[in-house]
Design an enzyme around this catalytic site. Structure first.
Site, PDB file in Angstrom:
ATOM      1  N   ASN A   1       0.844  -1.190   0.000  1.00 51.73           N
ATOM      2  CA  ASN A   1       0.000   0.000   0.000  1.00 51.73           C
ATOM      3  C   ASN A   1       0.887   1.251   0.000  1.00 51.73           C
ATOM      4  O   ASN A   1       1.618   1.510   0.960  1.00 51.73           O
ATOM      5  CB  ASN A   1      -0.908  -0.044   1.246  1.00 51.73           C
ATOM      6  CG  ASN A   1      -1.825   1.150   1.349  1.00 51.73           C
ATOM      7  OD1 ASN A   1      -1.396   2.285   1.316  1.00 51.73           O
ATOM      8  ND2 ASN A   1      -3.104   0.868   1.490  1.00 51.73           N
TER       9      ASN A   1
ATOM     10  N   ASP B   1      -1.978  -4.657  11.005  1.00 52.94           N
ATOM     11  CA  ASP B   1      -3.307  -5.152  10.683  1.00 52.94           C
ATOM     12  C   ASP B   1      -4.280  -4.173  11.303  1.00 52.94           C
ATOM     13  O   ASP B   1      -4.085  -3.724  12.442  1.00 52.94           O
ATOM     14  CB  ASP B   1      -3.539  -6.570  11.223  1.00 52.94           C
ATOM     15  CG  ASP B   1      -4.748  -7.214  10.552  1.00 52.94           C
ATOM     16  OD1 ASP B   1      -4.891  -7.076   9.309  1.00 52.94           O
ATOM     17  OD2 ASP B   1      -5.563  -7.841  11.242  1.00 52.94           O
TER      18      ASP B   1
ATOM     19  N   ASP C   1     -13.152   5.454   5.325  1.00 54.15           N
ATOM     20  CA  ASP C   1     -12.935   6.850   5.707  1.00 54.15           C
ATOM     21  C   ASP C   1     -14.103   7.797   5.386  1.00 54.15           C
ATOM     22  O   ASP C   1     -14.409   8.675   6.188  1.00 54.15           O
ATOM     23  CB  ASP C   1     -11.647   7.392   5.084  1.00 54.15           C
ATOM     24  CG  ASP C   1     -10.391   6.824   5.738  1.00 54.15           C
ATOM     25  OD1 ASP C   1     -10.516   6.084   6.739  1.00 54.15           O
ATOM     26  OD2 ASP C   1      -9.280   7.127   5.259  1.00 54.15           O
TER      27      ASP C   1
ATOM     28  N   LYS D   1      -4.687  13.766   9.307  1.00 52.24           N
ATOM     29  CA  LYS D   1      -5.178  12.395   9.479  1.00 52.24           C
ATOM     30  C   LYS D   1      -4.101  11.526  10.144  1.00 52.24           C
ATOM     31  O   LYS D   1      -4.392  10.759  11.057  1.00 52.24           O
ATOM     32  CB  LYS D   1      -5.568  11.801   8.119  1.00 52.24           C
ATOM     33  CG  LYS D   1      -6.052  10.366   8.220  1.00 52.24           C
ATOM     34  CD  LYS D   1      -6.288   9.722   6.861  1.00 52.24           C
ATOM     35  CE  LYS D   1      -6.531   8.245   7.018  1.00 52.24           C
ATOM     36  NZ  LYS D   1      -6.689   7.521   5.762  1.00 52.24           N
TER      37      LYS D   1
END
Length: 197
Positions: A9, A69, A155, A175
């Site tokens: 990611n 996780d 989100d 964030k």
């Protein structure tokens, strides 16, 4: 010190690299080190899955490995979606389907009954078997309509009353300061600092 990041990611990679550069560690994505198939996440908790991934990659690449996780928990639904957040609707990573299912499952609930939290556990495992974990959470309300274009996953549904915004409406810097992943990472870095590794 070199550390391998057990994620593909791009957003997580940027966040992790920035955090570890501040303590002088070189954080590199696993894809740059080796072509290793992803392990099956068979744990029953966020911590078990994070450790499972960190141990697996640490053995495969022979470097310290950081994994995480994370997921969302709706109080009204017990621990759901929890560790199944990324595949809540059946297909891993289908954010739109996952969001639709969560909205549907929370239909009977209103206002305060829609409280929930994001949870993240980060795990650091060394090839010699040493390991360390840290957890971060972020509390909010899971709404039944989308707002904001930033972030990913749940989100646009996750509303932060103290900010008057959803997680998807916050700038990335903001964030990262308050997110479950940001908090878990800072807790881990504090542990590393105290352990003087």
């Amino acid at each position: 010190m070199k550390i391998v990041l057990a994620t593909h990611n791009a957003g997580k990679i940027r966040e992790f690299q920035k955090a570890f550069s501040e303590i002088g560690w070189d954080a590199v994505p696993v894809a740059e080190i080796a072509d290793v198939p992803e392990p099956e996440e068979t744990g029953t908790t966020f911590e078990e899955n994070a450790l499972l991934k960190a141990r697996y990659y640490a053995k495969a690449v022979n470097y310290p490995v950081l994994s995480d996780d994370s997921g969302i928990i709706a109080d009204a639904l017990g621990d759901r979606p929890g560790i199944y957040s990324a595949r809540y609707a059946g297909v891993h990573g289908d954010d739109e389907a996952n969001n639709r299912k969560l909205v549907e499952d929370l239909k009977p609930y209103k206002g305060e009954d829609r409280k929930g939290r994001y949870v993240c556990v980060v795990a650091l495992a060394w090839p010699d078997g040493k390991e360390m974990t840290a957890e971060g959470t972020c509390e909010g309300i899971i709404r039944d309509f989308y707002q904001g274009k930033g972030g990913f996953g749940y989100d646009p549904l996750f509303y932060l009353p103290s900010y008057g915004k959803t997680m998807a409406e916050l700038p990335m810097e903001e964030k990262n300061k308050i997110s479950h992943r940001g908090r878990a990472l800072r807790a881990l870095l504090d542990k590393l600092e105290n352990a003087k590794m």
